[in-house]
Motif scaffolding. Structure first.
Motif, mmCIF file in Angstrom:
data_model
loop_
_atom_site.group_PDB
_atom_site.id
_atom_site.type_symbol
_atom_site.label_atom_id
_atom_site.label_comp_id
_atom_site.label_asym_id
_atom_site.label_seq_id
_atom_site.Cartn_x
_atom_site.Cartn_y
_atom_site.Cartn_z
ATOM 1 N N ASP A 62 32.881 -12.427 8.340
ATOM 2 C CA ASP A 62 32.593 -13.585 9.257
ATOM 3 C C ASP A 62 33.169 -14.708 8.815
ATOM 4 O O ASP A 62 33.551 -15.568 9.503
ATOM 5 C CB ASP A 62 31.308 -13.458 9.350
ATOM 6 C CG ASP A 62 30.670 -12.344 9.931
ATOM 7 O OD1 ASP A 62 30.686 -12.000 10.710
ATOM 8 O OD2 ASP A 62 29.476 -12.572 9.395
ATOM 9 N N GLY A 63 33.768 -15.101 7.425
ATOM 10 C CA GLY A 63 34.511 -16.045 7.592
ATOM 11 C C GLY A 63 33.863 -17.057 6.747
ATOM 12 O O GLY A 63 34.168 -18.361 6.210
ATOM 13 N N TYR A 64 32.694 -17.238 6.584
ATOM 14 C CA TYR A 64 31.474 -18.236 6.325
ATOM 15 C C TYR A 64 30.244 -17.490 5.535
ATOM 16 O O TYR A 64 29.819 -16.134 5.566
ATOM 17 C CB TYR A 64 30.808 -19.137 7.107
ATOM 18 C CG TYR A 64 29.852 -18.615 8.525
ATOM 19 C CD1 TYR A 64 28.868 -18.470 7.849
ATOM 20 C CD2 TYR A 64 30.403 -17.467 8.978
ATOM 21 C CE1 TYR A 64 27.611 -18.210 8.644
ATOM 22 C CE2 TYR A 64 29.639 -17.115 9.624
ATOM 23 C CZ TYR A 64 28.394 -16.985 9.625
ATOM 24 O OH TYR A 64 27.247 -16.805 10.660
ATOM 25 N N SER A 65 29.034 -18.051 4.761
ATOM 26 C CA SER A 65 28.389 -17.781 3.792
ATOM 27 C C SER A 65 27.497 -19.158 3.436
ATOM 28 O O SER A 65 27.965 -19.958 3.729
ATOM 29 C CB SER A 65 28.315 -16.782 2.457
ATOM 30 O OG SER A 65 27.125 -16.509 2.068
ATOM 31 N N TRP A 66 26.153 -18.664 3.265
ATOM 32 C CA TRP A 66 25.304 -19.658 3.040
ATOM 33 C C TRP A 66 24.999 -20.503 0.854
ATOM 34 O O TRP A 66 24.930 -18.923 0.805
ATOM 35 C CB TRP A 66 24.067 -19.548 3.616
ATOM 36 C CG TRP A 66 24.484 -19.546 5.067
ATOM 37 C CD1 TRP A 66 24.117 -17.814 5.346
ATOM 38 C CD2 TRP A 66 24.660 -20.150 6.354
ATOM 39 N NE1 TRP A 66 24.512 -18.957 7.453
ATOM 40 C CE2 TRP A 66 24.045 -20.176 7.728
ATOM 41 C CE3 TRP A 66 24.263 -22.078 5.806
ATOM 42 C CZ2 TRP A 66 24.319 -20.587 8.096
ATOM 43 C CZ3 TRP A 66 24.468 -22.607 6.789
ATOM 44 C CH2 TRP A 66 24.365 -21.960 8.278
ATOM 45 N N SER A 67 25.023 -20.950 0.497
ATOM 46 C CA SER A 67 25.186 -21.624 -0.277
ATOM 47 C C SER A 67 23.303 -22.426 -0.181
ATOM 48 O O SER A 67 23.503 -23.426 0.447
ATOM 49 C CB SER A 67 26.296 -22.264 -1.126
ATOM 50 O OG SER A 67 25.278 -22.914 -2.133
ATOM 51 N N ALA A 68 22.357 -21.475 -0.855
ATOM 52 C CA ALA A 68 21.171 -22.214 -0.811
ATOM 53 C C ALA A 68 20.191 -22.717 -2.788
ATOM 54 O O ALA A 68 20.793 -22.118 -3.039
ATOM 55 C CB ALA A 68 20.857 -21.607 -0.913
ATOM 56 N N THR A 69 19.957 -23.412 -2.869
ATOM 57 C CA THR A 69 19.253 -24.077 -3.632
ATOM 58 C C THR A 69 18.286 -24.114 -4.026
ATOM 59 O O THR A 69 16.864 -23.959 -3.053
ATOM 60 C CB THR A 69 20.169 -24.814 -4.728
ATOM 61 O OG1 THR A 69 19.920 -26.306 -3.376
ATOM 62 C CG2 THR A 69 21.329 -25.223 -4.614
ATOM 63 N N GLY A 70 17.134 -23.406 -5.250
ATOM 64 C CA GLY A 70 16.072 -23.960 -4.902
ATOM 65 C C GLY A 70 14.837 -22.724 -4.465
ATOM 66 O O GLY A 70 15.383 -21.491 -4.457
ATOM 67 N N THR A 71 14.718 -22.857 -4.042
ATOM 68 C CA THR A 71 12.877 -22.497 -3.376
ATOM 69 C C THR A 71 13.611 -22.121 -1.456
ATOM 70 O O THR A 71 13.415 -20.673 -0.853
ATOM 71 C CB THR A 71 11.890 -22.078 -3.021
ATOM 72 O OG1 THR A 71 12.451 -24.242 -2.584
ATOM 73 C CG2 THR A 71 10.740 -22.840 -4.424
ATOM 74 N N THR A 72 15.139 -22.805 -1.245
ATOM 75 C CA THR A 72 15.491 -22.338 -0.244
ATOM 76 C C THR A 72 16.090 -21.223 -0.014
ATOM 77 O O THR A 72 16.410 -20.379 0.611
ATOM 78 C CB THR A 72 16.465 -23.529 0.633
ATOM 79 O OG1 THR A 72 15.708 -24.600 0.075
ATOM 80 C CG2 THR A 72 16.572 -23.358 1.612
ATOM 81 N N ALA A 73 16.563 -21.044 -0.676
ATOM 82 C CA ALA A 73 17.256 -19.099 -1.277
ATOM 83 C C ALA A 73 16.599 -17.924 -0.376
ATOM 84 O O ALA A 73 17.000 -17.222 0.064
ATOM 85 C CB ALA A 73 17.661 -19.351 -2.815
ATOM 86 N N ALA A 74 15.088 -18.133 -0.791
ATOM 87 C CA ALA A 74 14.558 -17.472 -0.075
ATOM 88 C C ALA A 74 14.611 -16.599 1.500
ATOM 89 O O ALA A 74 14.069 -15.799 1.750
ATOM 90 C CB ALA A 74 12.636 -17.456 -0.664
ATOM 91 N N LEU A 75 15.049 -18.565 1.740
ATOM 92 C CA LEU A 75 15.135 -18.183 3.276
ATOM 93 C C LEU A 75 16.830 -17.608 3.364
ATOM 94 O O LEU A 75 16.417 -16.616 5.312
ATOM 95 C CB LEU A 75 15.388 -19.806 4.057
ATOM 96 C CG LEU A 75 14.382 -20.451 3.609
ATOM 97 C CD1 LEU A 75 14.827 -22.131 3.983
ATOM 98 C CD2 LEU A 75 12.473 -20.738 4.415
ATOM 99 N N LEU A 76 17.112 -17.300 2.562
ATOM 100 C CA LEU A 76 18.292 -16.525 4.059
ATOM 101 C C LEU A 76 17.988 -14.932 3.794
ATOM 102 O O LEU A 76 19.140 -13.920 4.401
ATOM 103 C CB LEU A 76 19.373 -16.842 2.598
ATOM 104 C CG LEU A 76 19.735 -17.905 2.454
ATOM 105 C CD1 LEU A 76 20.726 -18.259 1.275
ATOM 106 C CD2 LEU A 76 20.066 -18.678 3.983
ATOM 107 N N LYS A 77 17.110 -14.827 3.262
ATOM 108 C CA LYS A 77 15.956 -12.906 2.953
ATOM 109 C C LYS A 77 15.844 -12.595 4.123
ATOM 110 O O LYS A 77 15.708 -11.518 4.522
ATOM 111 C CB LYS A 77 15.183 -12.736 1.629
ATOM 112 C CG LYS A 77 15.565 -13.137 0.434
ATOM 113 C CD LYS A 77 14.639 -12.394 -0.485
ATOM 114 C CE LYS A 77 15.308 -13.222 -2.300
ATOM 115 N NZ LYS A 77 14.466 -13.392 -3.372
ATOM 116 N N LYS A 78 15.332 -13.805 5.230
ATOM 117 C CA LYS A 78 15.215 -13.211 5.780
ATOM 118 C C LYS A 78 16.197 -13.331 7.545
ATOM 119 O O LYS A 78 17.037 -14.008 7.186
ATOM 120 C CB LYS A 78 13.634 -13.972 6.456
ATOM 121 C CG LYS A 78 12.659 -12.987 7.979
ATOM 122 C CD LYS A 78 11.610 -13.933 8.063
ATOM 123 C CE LYS A 78 10.866 -13.656 7.122
ATOM 124 N NZ LYS A 78 9.771 -14.457 7.143
#
Length: 221
Positions: A62-78
């Motif tokens: 896809d050419g992109y990804s997400w960088s999340a810090t703190g508790t926001t990383a949990a949002l990327l699991k859904k």
């Protein structure tokens, strides 16, 4: 779930997808020819992303990804299709703050950097351990040298004490000898005086004897 809640959830999901797509693209200026069926041209990542194609777990292709810090990383699991109202609201709130779109290469570089950091940390740890061991060996040698130096010092102090005692004894003997020599010298001087007086008496007596005449000598019967 009520129909109103379902409708609100659907609207928030659409809004969330559009926000994510817009965030990925971040167009500074565009005209109508650049937008077709909600397709956005990405000037930051060089991508064309449609809101309905946005994923929280994109593929490397896809050419992109997400960088999340703190508790926001949990949002990327859904997945975006299975979220609730609060889930979509949280993504919109954190987007651009603790949640950022980044090129895949950034994450790869970050992973590589982390690996390098881990390797460097391991080397530092190994170097630190080696340094500690060297210090321990050096300290052990110093302790051994100090022990030898202390023993040598103790022996030197004992020898100095012995020499000091011997010197004191010799000094006492010298003082005694000096005193005895003084006595002998005085006695010798006294003897010399007596001898000189005796010689003087003998000389006087001899002189008298030589000057007397024969008639002065007593007659024999």
């Amino acid at each position: 779930m009520t129909r109103a809640s379902s409708s609100k959830r659907a609207l928030l999901r659409i809004k969330c997808r559009e926000a994510l797509s817009t965030h990925i693209c971040k167009l500074r200026s565009y005209d109508g020819s650049q937008i077709t069926a909600n397709l956005f041209v990405d000037k930051r990542l060089g991508l064309t992303i449609a809101p309905d194609k946005v994923r929280l777990q994109p593929l490397p292709s896809d050419g992109y990804s997400w960088s999340a810090t703190g508790t926001t990383a949990a949002l990327l699991k859904k997945g975006l299709s299975s979220g609730n109202i609060r889930f979509y609201q949280s993504i919109c709130e954190e987007l651009g703050r603790s949640l950022e779109a980044v090129p895949v290469q950034v994450l790869k570089r970050t992973a590589k950097d982390k690996a390098n950091e881990g390797h460097i940390a391991e080397l530092c740890s190994s170097s630190f351990t080696e340094t500690i061991l060297q210090l321990k060996v050096a300290i052990s040698k110093l302790k051994e040298e100090l022990s030898c130096a202390y023993e040598h010092l103790s022996q030197s102090q004992a020898e100095n004490y012995r020499l000091d005692q011997a010197l004191s004894h010799t000094r006492n003997e010298l003082e005694n000898s000096t005193f005895e020599n003084s006595i002998f010298r005085n006695e010798l001087l006294s003897s010399e005086v007596r001898i000189a007086k005796a010689i003087q008496v003998l000389e006087v007596t001899a002189g008298k004897t030589a000057t007397e005449s024969p008639e002065d000598l007593p007659m024999e019967d």
